[in-house]
Design a protein around this motif. Structure first.
Motif, PDB file in Angstrom:
ATOM      1  N   LYS A 131       0.811  -1.219   0.000  1.00 21.82           N
ATOM      2  CA  LYS A 131       0.000   0.000   0.000  1.00 21.82           C
ATOM      3  C   LYS A 131       0.841   1.264   0.000  1.00 21.82           C
ATOM      4  CE  LYS A 131      -0.304  -0.245   5.036  1.00 21.82           C
ATOM      5  NZ  LYS A 131      -1.206  -0.441   6.178  1.00 21.82           N
ATOM      6  N   SER A 175      -7.540  -2.454  -5.496  1.00 23.87           N
ATOM      7  CA  SER A 175      -7.659  -2.955  -4.130  1.00 23.87           C
ATOM      8  C   SER A 175      -7.127  -4.379  -4.014  1.00 23.87           C
ATOM      9  CB  SER A 175      -9.121  -2.897  -3.682  1.00 23.87           C
ATOM     10  OG  SER A 175      -9.274  -3.471  -2.397  1.00 23.87           O
ATOM     11  N   LYS A 179      -3.786  -5.605  -1.849  1.00 28.62           N
ATOM     12  CA  LYS A 179      -3.883  -6.614  -0.803  1.00 28.62           C
ATOM     13  C   LYS A 179      -2.881  -7.743  -1.035  1.00 28.62           C
ATOM     14  CE  LYS A 179      -8.732  -5.839   0.434  1.00 28.62           C
ATOM     15  NZ  LYS A 179     -10.111  -6.399   0.426  1.00 28.62           N
ATOM     16  N   LYS A 180      -2.738  -8.150  -2.298  1.00 33.33           N
ATOM     17  CA  LYS A 180      -1.783  -9.214  -2.617  1.00 33.33           C
ATOM     18  C   LYS A 180      -0.355  -8.754  -2.340  1.00 33.33           C
ATOM     19  CE  LYS A 180      -4.744 -12.309  -4.038  1.00 33.33           C
ATOM     20  NZ  LYS A 180      -4.954 -13.572  -3.279  1.00 33.33           N
ATOM     21  N   GLU A 182       0.591  -6.414  -0.291  1.00 33.43           N
ATOM     22  CA  GLU A 182       0.788  -6.255   1.155  1.00 33.43           C
ATOM     23  C   GLU A 182       1.042  -7.604   1.815  1.00 33.43           C
ATOM     24  OE1 GLU A 182      -1.392  -4.096   4.981  1.00 33.43           O
ATOM     25  OE2 GLU A 182      -2.341  -4.103   3.009  1.00 33.43           O
TER      26      GLU A 182
END
Length: 208
Positions: A131, A175, A179-180, A182
């Protein structure tokens, strides 16, 4: 200051504070930045200068210390690329400390070359920053994707709703990707922590 190069031993990461001095004629500006990485000396200075481009992307104000007059210098005042370089007149590393958290932040390595050597920078796109990632090429690619999706939905008969559908789909993909990334970042952080723990245990055994 004790410039302890052993803090970078075996890939350990450090936080080094650098005071960069910019100047032209009698105008000056000093900026203090933190550089994270396991590099030393000039590589850290280069990393500090790179950070100035992030802090001042469009321009910077210098001041005459005697008169108090200010001078605005922007990216069009000098060369378009590396426009801050001609203003660079000095730098000093004033502090070095072990980094408290590995693989964290937007400046975890000191230089672009360091990123390239580690395989984390590929033709302008930085991987593994989750992120916190900010890169121009990635943003442009997502914008191009959104345009292509808009055309796709328009061809499918969505009409005026095509733009909204494309924006919603692009936001969902952003998004999901974040997420992946992170999750990958967290896994890499845990591996690094385990490696350093194992390394320290070996040194402890050797000391005994």
């Amino acid at each position: 200051m004790n410039y302890n190069r052993n803090l970078c031993y075996c890939g350990q990461m450090t936080e080094q504070k650098v005071v960069v001095t910019l100047g032209i004629w009698t105008y000056r500006k000093q900026v203090t930045v933190s550089v994270f990485g396991n590099c030393l000396g000039f590589d850290i200075i280069e990393g500090a200068l790179d950070q100035l481009y992030e802090l001042y992307p469009d321009g910077i104000t210098l001041e005459d210390p005697k008169t108090g007059k200010e001078l605005e210098v922007d990216e069009t005042s000098e060369e378009k690329t590396d426009w801050l370089h001609p203003l660079f007149i000095g730098a000093e590393i004033i502090d070095i400390q072990p980094e408290k958290k590995h693989l964290h932040g937007t400046a975890r390595f000191a230089t672009k070359q360091d990123l390239l050597n580690r395989g984390l920078l590929n033709d302008g796109l930085v991987f593994g920053q989750g992120k916190n990632a900010q890169n121009t090429r990635g943003t442009n690619e997502m914008n191009n994707l959104e345009k292509e999706l808009k055309n796709y939905f328009y061809d499918k008969g969505y009409g005026n709703e095509s733009e909204k559908e494309a924006a919603d789909m692009t936001a969902f993909l952003k998004s999901l990707i974040n997420k992946k990334l992170e999750a990958i970042e967290n896994a890499a952080e845990n591996i690094m922590d385990d490696l350093f723990t194992f390394r320290n245990s070996l040194f402890s055994e050797n000391d005994n």
